[in-house]
Write a protein that holds these residues in place. Structure first.
Motif, mmCIF file in Angstrom:
data_model
loop_
_atom_site.group_PDB
_atom_site.id
_atom_site.type_symbol
_atom_site.label_atom_id
_atom_site.label_comp_id
_atom_site.label_asym_id
_atom_site.label_seq_id
_atom_site.Cartn_x
_atom_site.Cartn_y
_atom_site.Cartn_z
ATOM 1 N N ARG A 90 37.476 62.935 52.623
ATOM 2 C CA ARG A 90 37.170 62.778 51.214
ATOM 3 C C ARG A 90 37.765 61.460 50.724
ATOM 4 O O ARG A 90 38.611 60.861 51.396
ATOM 5 N N GLY A 91 37.330 61.013 49.566
ATOM 6 C CA GLY A 91 37.842 59.769 49.021
ATOM 7 C C GLY A 91 36.765 59.038 48.239
ATOM 8 O O GLY A 91 35.571 59.313 48.373
ATOM 9 N N LEU A 92 37.191 58.108 47.397
ATOM 10 C CA LEU A 92 36.293 57.300 46.573
ATOM 11 C C LEU A 92 36.444 55.843 46.985
ATOM 12 O O LEU A 92 37.555 55.319 47.076
ATOM 13 N N LEU A 93 35.303 55.190 47.243
ATOM 14 C CA LEU A 93 35.305 53.774 47.612
ATOM 15 C C LEU A 93 34.570 52.992 46.531
ATOM 16 O O LEU A 93 33.403 53.238 46.265
ATOM 17 N N ARG A 94 35.272 52.038 45.909
ATOM 18 C CA ARG A 94 34.671 51.205 44.864
ATOM 19 C C ARG A 94 34.250 49.879 45.486
ATOM 20 O O ARG A 94 35.065 49.174 46.077
ATOM 21 N N VAL A 95 32.984 49.555 45.348
ATOM 22 C CA VAL A 95 32.406 48.384 46.018
ATOM 23 C C VAL A 95 31.792 47.450 44.978
ATOM 24 O O VAL A 95 30.924 47.858 44.196
ATOM 25 N N GLY A 96 32.216 46.195 44.976
ATOM 26 C CA GLY A 96 31.582 45.176 44.164
ATOM 27 C C GLY A 96 30.420 44.561 44.928
ATOM 28 O O GLY A 96 30.506 44.354 46.142
ATOM 29 N N THR A 97 29.337 44.279 44.240
ATOM 30 C CA THR A 97 28.150 43.790 44.943
ATOM 31 C C THR A 97 27.304 42.947 44.000
ATOM 32 O O THR A 97 27.621 42.802 42.820
ATOM 33 N N PHE A 98 26.246 42.348 44.535
ATOM 34 C CA PHE A 98 25.288 41.619 43.714
ATOM 35 C C PHE A 98 23.886 42.109 44.058
ATOM 36 O O PHE A 98 23.680 42.819 45.042
ATOM 37 N N THR A 99 22.913 41.708 43.247
ATOM 38 C CA THR A 99 21.616 42.388 43.224
ATOM 39 C C THR A 99 20.923 42.461 44.573
ATOM 40 O O THR A 99 20.492 43.537 45.008
#
Length: 298
Positions: A90-99
């Protein structure tokens, strides 16, 4: 301390809008407004000024912003440590991205990763500019990010792939079936520019060529540019990932002198990566190795 209210405040401050913050986080606008009002009442401060164009940080909000960010990041670190105790179940992964990465890569990457680790949740933060993604990673607002290279010293980046820059023409253009698009032709054909504020790669190309294109229109959206090119309003330069992600009927040619942008994957430098972030980075590299780049022939 209710950090959910703090996260709502940070999102409203980032987007400059209570409405957009509510849409982004899945709340009603009234719930967002109420949460921020609760913080202001509890702390006896004014955090945001409201106007017809959105919200802005007050001087008090500006001074408290880094401490609120630190609080939310500390909670995220605690959650990560707890999830580490459970392995990758389990866990939450926050990912920055572009279009273009969001459209072309991330659905497949996420599906493959979730097939392997079904208990993981993703939070995606999509931006138009690479510098915005870099700032999210630097501040710890996301765990990792897809962005353009090079990056600043605060980040540790891995090279992923080179993305070709292509000349995009109407199907009716006399060079639509040419092997390459001559660079000097950009001074003749009406050029549709992605604003320099949004895409510095295009500006760099013309700086190195030593001339300016025949600019007729300037937009801040790749896909709007493709729609205008399709209607014969001009030509442009876009990345291959953007062109391939669209169903617009346009011709895409390699430039006379090939140009590329480099896409990377970044995390904050100097930190021991949590197992989830480290495993995701390994999986991204693995997934790209199994999914070849576009064929050179268009």
């Amino acid at each position: 301390m209710n950090t959910t209210k703090c996260q709502i405040f940070l999102k409203a401050a980032e987007l400059g809008s209570l409405t957009r913050a509510a849409e982004d986080m899945g709340y009603t606008q009234s719930a967002v407004s109420r949460s921020i009002a609760d913080l202001e009442r509890e702390w006896d401060v004014s955090l945001l000024t409201r106007g017809k164009d959105g919200v802005l940080l007050t001087a008090q909000g500006e001074s408290l912003l880094p401490y609120i960010q630190a609080l939310c990041n500390a909670e995220r670190t605690l959650e990560t440590q707890v999830s580490d105790l459970h392995g990758l179940t389990r866990g939450l992964l926050r990912v920055g991205t572009f279009t273009s990465v969001s459209i072309h890569w991330l659905p497949g990457i996420m599906k493959g990763f979730l097939d392997r680790y079904p208990g993981i949740q993703f939070e995606l933060v999509s931006k138009w500019e690479f510098t915005e993604v870099e700032e999210l990673v630097r501040r710890g607002q996301v765990d990792c990010g897809f962005l353009g290279l090079p990056v600043g010293d605060a980040l540790d980046a891995s090279f992923l792939r080179r993305d070709r820059m292509l000349a995009v023409l109407p199907k009716s253009h006399p060079l639509a079936h040419a092997e390459r698009y001559p660079m000097a032709r950009f001074t003749q054909d009406p050029f549709i520019l992605i604003r320099e504020h949004w895409d510095m790669e295009i500006d760099r190309i013309f700086q190195e060529e030593g001339f300016r294109p025949n600019i007729q229109y300037a937009l801040s959206d790749d896909f709007a540019i493709l729609a205008m090119v399709e209607q014969g309003l001009g030509v442009s330069i876009l990345s291959e990932m953007v062109v391939r992600s669209s169903s617009r009927q346009v011709a895409a040619l390699p430039l006379e002198r090939p140009r590329f942008r480099e896409i990377g994957f970044a995390v904050r430098r100097g930190e021991s990566l949590p197992p989830l972030t480290r495993r995701f980075r390994e999986f991204v590299l693995e997934w790209l190795a199994d999914h070849p780049a576009f064929e050179e022939n268009l």
